[in-house]
Design a protein around this motif. Sequence first.
Motif, PDB file in Angstrom:
ATOM      1  N   ASP A  21       2.858  24.567  28.940  1.00 49.37           N
ATOM      2  CA  ASP A  21       4.104  24.932  29.614  1.00 49.37           C
ATOM      3  C   ASP A  21       4.136  24.233  30.976  1.00 49.37           C
ATOM      4  OD1 ASP A  21       2.269  26.376  31.088  1.00 49.37           O
ATOM      5  OD2 ASP A  21       3.043  28.354  30.556  1.00 49.37           O
ATOM      6  N   HIS A  22       5.103  24.612  31.792  1.00 46.87           N
ATOM      7  CA  HIS A  22       5.265  23.975  33.104  1.00 46.87           C
ATOM      8  C   HIS A  22       4.038  24.210  33.992  1.00 46.87           C
ATOM      9  CE1 HIS A  22       6.560  25.114  37.302  1.00 46.87           C
ATOM     10  NE2 HIS A  22       6.798  23.811  37.318  1.00 46.87           N
ATOM     11  N   HIS A  23       3.351  25.341  33.758  1.00 47.11           N
ATOM     12  CA  HIS A  23       2.157  25.663  34.533  1.00 47.11           C
ATOM     13  C   HIS A  23       0.979  24.777  34.137  1.00 47.11           C
ATOM     14  CE1 HIS A  23      -0.719  27.962  36.816  1.00 47.11           C
ATOM     15  NE2 HIS A  23      -1.437  28.199  35.732  1.00 47.11           N
ATOM     16  N   ARG A  29      -1.448  16.090  32.333  1.00 47.17           N
ATOM     17  CA  ARG A  29      -0.897  14.799  32.733  1.00 47.17           C
ATOM     18  C   ARG A  29      -1.942  13.991  33.504  1.00 47.17           C
ATOM     19  NH1 ARG A  29       3.785  15.815  36.734  1.00 47.17           N
ATOM     20  NH2 ARG A  29       4.133  17.414  35.188  1.00 47.17           N
ATOM     21  N   ASP A  55       6.629  24.533  25.127  1.00 41.40           N
ATOM     22  CA  ASP A  55       8.073  24.536  25.383  1.00 41.40           C
ATOM     23  C   ASP A  55       8.487  23.126  25.804  1.00 41.40           C
ATOM     24  OD1 ASP A  55       7.352  24.292  28.054  1.00 41.40           O
ATOM     25  OD2 ASP A  55       7.851  26.360  28.585  1.00 41.40           O
ATOM     26  N   SER A  56       9.659  22.973  26.413  1.00 42.30           N
ATOM     27  CA  SER A  56      10.141  21.622  26.703  1.00 42.30           C
ATOM     28  C   SER A  56       9.277  20.891  27.740  1.00 42.30           C
ATOM     29  CB  SER A  56      11.603  21.649  27.141  1.00 42.30           C
ATOM     30  OG  SER A  56      11.717  22.260  28.405  1.00 42.30           O
ATOM     31  N   GLY A  60       8.428  16.791  28.080  1.00 41.64           N
ATOM     32  CA  GLY A  60       8.324  16.010  29.319  1.00 41.64           C
ATOM     33  C   GLY A  60       6.999  15.273  29.393  1.00 41.64           C
TER      34      GLY A  60
ATOM     35  N   SER B  15       4.273  29.870  38.741  1.00 43.53           N
ATOM     36  CA  SER B  15       4.155  29.338  37.379  1.00 43.53           C
ATOM     37  C   SER B  15       3.138  30.095  36.523  1.00 43.53           C
ATOM     38  CB  SER B  15       3.830  27.843  37.415  1.00 43.53           C
ATOM     39  OG  SER B  15       2.566  27.623  38.008  1.00 43.53           O
ATOM     40  N   GLU B  18       4.715  32.374  33.878  1.00 42.96           N
ATOM     41  CA  GLU B  18       5.473  31.895  32.715  1.00 42.96           C
ATOM     42  C   GLU B  18       4.876  32.467  31.420  1.00 42.96           C
ATOM     43  OE1 GLU B  18       6.433  27.786  35.143  1.00 42.96           O
ATOM     44  OE2 GLU B  18       5.111  27.699  33.405  1.00 42.96           O
ATOM     45  N   GLU B  48      11.558  28.878  28.654  1.00 38.59           N
ATOM     46  CA  GLU B  48      12.506  27.927  29.239  1.00 38.59           C
ATOM     47  C   GLU B  48      13.294  28.565  30.383  1.00 38.59           C
ATOM     48  OE1 GLU B  48      12.398  24.868  28.530  1.00 38.59           O
ATOM     49  OE2 GLU B  48      11.541  24.755  26.528  1.00 38.59           O
ATOM     50  N   THR B  51      11.026  29.273  33.393  1.00 34.02           N
ATOM     51  CA  THR B  51      10.668  28.006  34.042  1.00 34.02           C
ATOM     52  C   THR B  51      11.836  27.480  34.880  1.00 34.02           C
ATOM     53  OG1 THR B  51       9.142  27.495  32.245  1.00 34.02           O
ATOM     54  CG2 THR B  51       9.800  25.658  33.645  1.00 34.02           C
ATOM     55  N   ILE B  54      11.837  29.142  38.191  1.00 36.85           N
ATOM     56  CA  ILE B  54      10.758  28.687  39.070  1.00 36.85           C
ATOM     57  C   ILE B  54      11.014  27.264  39.578  1.00 36.85           C
ATOM     58  CG2 ILE B  54       8.275  28.111  39.129  1.00 36.85           C
ATOM     59  CD1 ILE B  54       7.925  30.471  37.064  1.00 36.85           C
ATOM     60  N   VAL B  55      11.419  26.381  38.648  1.00 38.99           N
ATOM     61  CA  VAL B  55      11.585  24.966  39.006  1.00 38.99           C
ATOM     62  C   VAL B  55      12.879  24.730  39.799  1.00 38.99           C
ATOM     63  CG1 VAL B  55      11.922  22.628  38.070  1.00 38.99           C
ATOM     64  CG2 VAL B  55      10.217  24.141  37.050  1.00 38.99           C
ATOM     65  N   GLU B 105       9.587  15.148  38.127  1.00 34.66           N
ATOM     66  CA  GLU B 105       8.530  16.103  37.770  1.00 34.66           C
ATOM     67  C   GLU B 105       8.361  16.168  36.257  1.00 34.66           C
ATOM     68  OE1 GLU B 105       9.379  19.889  39.993  1.00 34.66           O
ATOM     69  OE2 GLU B 105      10.594  18.460  41.115  1.00 34.66           O
ATOM     70  N   GLU B 106       8.935  15.187  35.571  1.00 29.91           N
ATOM     71  CA  GLU B 106       8.853  15.112  34.115  1.00 29.91           C
ATOM     72  C   GLU B 106       9.485  16.307  33.418  1.00 29.91           C
ATOM     73  OE1 GLU B 106       4.942  13.995  32.739  1.00 29.91           O
ATOM     74  OE2 GLU B 106       5.209  11.978  33.539  1.00 29.91           O
ATOM     75  N   ARG B 107      10.572  16.811  33.988  1.00 30.24           N
ATOM     76  CA  ARG B 107      11.339  17.831  33.265  1.00 30.24           C
ATOM     77  C   ARG B 107      12.228  17.097  32.275  1.00 30.24           C
ATOM     78  NH1 ARG B 107       8.596  21.552  33.055  1.00 30.24           N
ATOM     79  NH2 ARG B 107      10.328  22.633  32.096  1.00 30.24           N
ATOM     80  N   GLY B 111      15.925  22.637  28.685  1.00 31.56           N
ATOM     81  CA  GLY B 111      15.807  24.099  28.754  1.00 31.56           C
ATOM     82  C   GLY B 111      16.939  24.833  28.059  1.00 31.56           C
TER      83      GLY B 111
END
Lengths: 103, 147
Positions: A21-23, A29, A55-56, A60, B15, B18, B48, B51, B54-55, B105-107, B111
């Motif tokens: 996830d984003h965390h 990476r 997730d997405s 990324g 984060s 999440e 999603e 996140t 947060i983002v 940030e590679e998003r 979402g």
Amino acid sequence: MPVRIENKNKRTTAFLSGEIDHHAAPALRREIDREIMENMPSELVLDFSDVTFMDSSGVGLVMGRYKIMSGFGGNIVIQNPPIQIKKVMKLSGIDRLAAICSV
Amino acid sequence: MNVKNEMKLCFKSISENEGFARTAVCGFCAMLDPNIEEISDIRTAVSEAVTNCIVHAYRGTIGTIEITAKILAGNELYIKIKDKGCGIPDIEKAMEPLYTTAACEERAGLGFAVMESFMDSLKVKSAVGRGTSVTMRKKIGVRYEQT
């Protein structure tokens, strides 16, 4: 360690595990990019066999590595994604940039 | 709205939360007896939405994220995820697949597309400077069998 990396014959394989996830994404990476920069492989395989959630943020992660790999003519393979992860990948259309394979 | 059960969850927009948020919501909806695919869909959609808070909503700051989950008559799950962050100036644009304001940030900009496709319905309300709320619903146990 959420990723184990193997280098063999110009191919780098990153065995990912746990939840992406984003965390979790930034650490993955960093690890993967360090190996890519060191070895400049012609193929990067991202193995999702042991990934329990994505997730997405995972999309990324793949997109970012795709950009780096295509920067020096390498390609990228998504290996063994579980069904839920495949669903997210397909929705993103990333399967047009990276081959999805099962071994 | 015929509410059979309800829970509320407030937590900091960091984060680490999440994973906690998606697991908590899935724990609550377990009483609807979802199958593995339905649980995955809910888990991903919640991840999603949280996140995004947060983002985007609390970018560079830490605020509170509030989740309300309800079990409605007809085996339906209702989830509302609310923040008091920066708000979205153009919701239509924000909901376009692959549109992101955080590319560096590679998003992936997916979402809302994930929430929309994994849940039955998605509603987004937002006011700039005041915050955003995302409401999602999903009927559990609807099996699309051919007749």
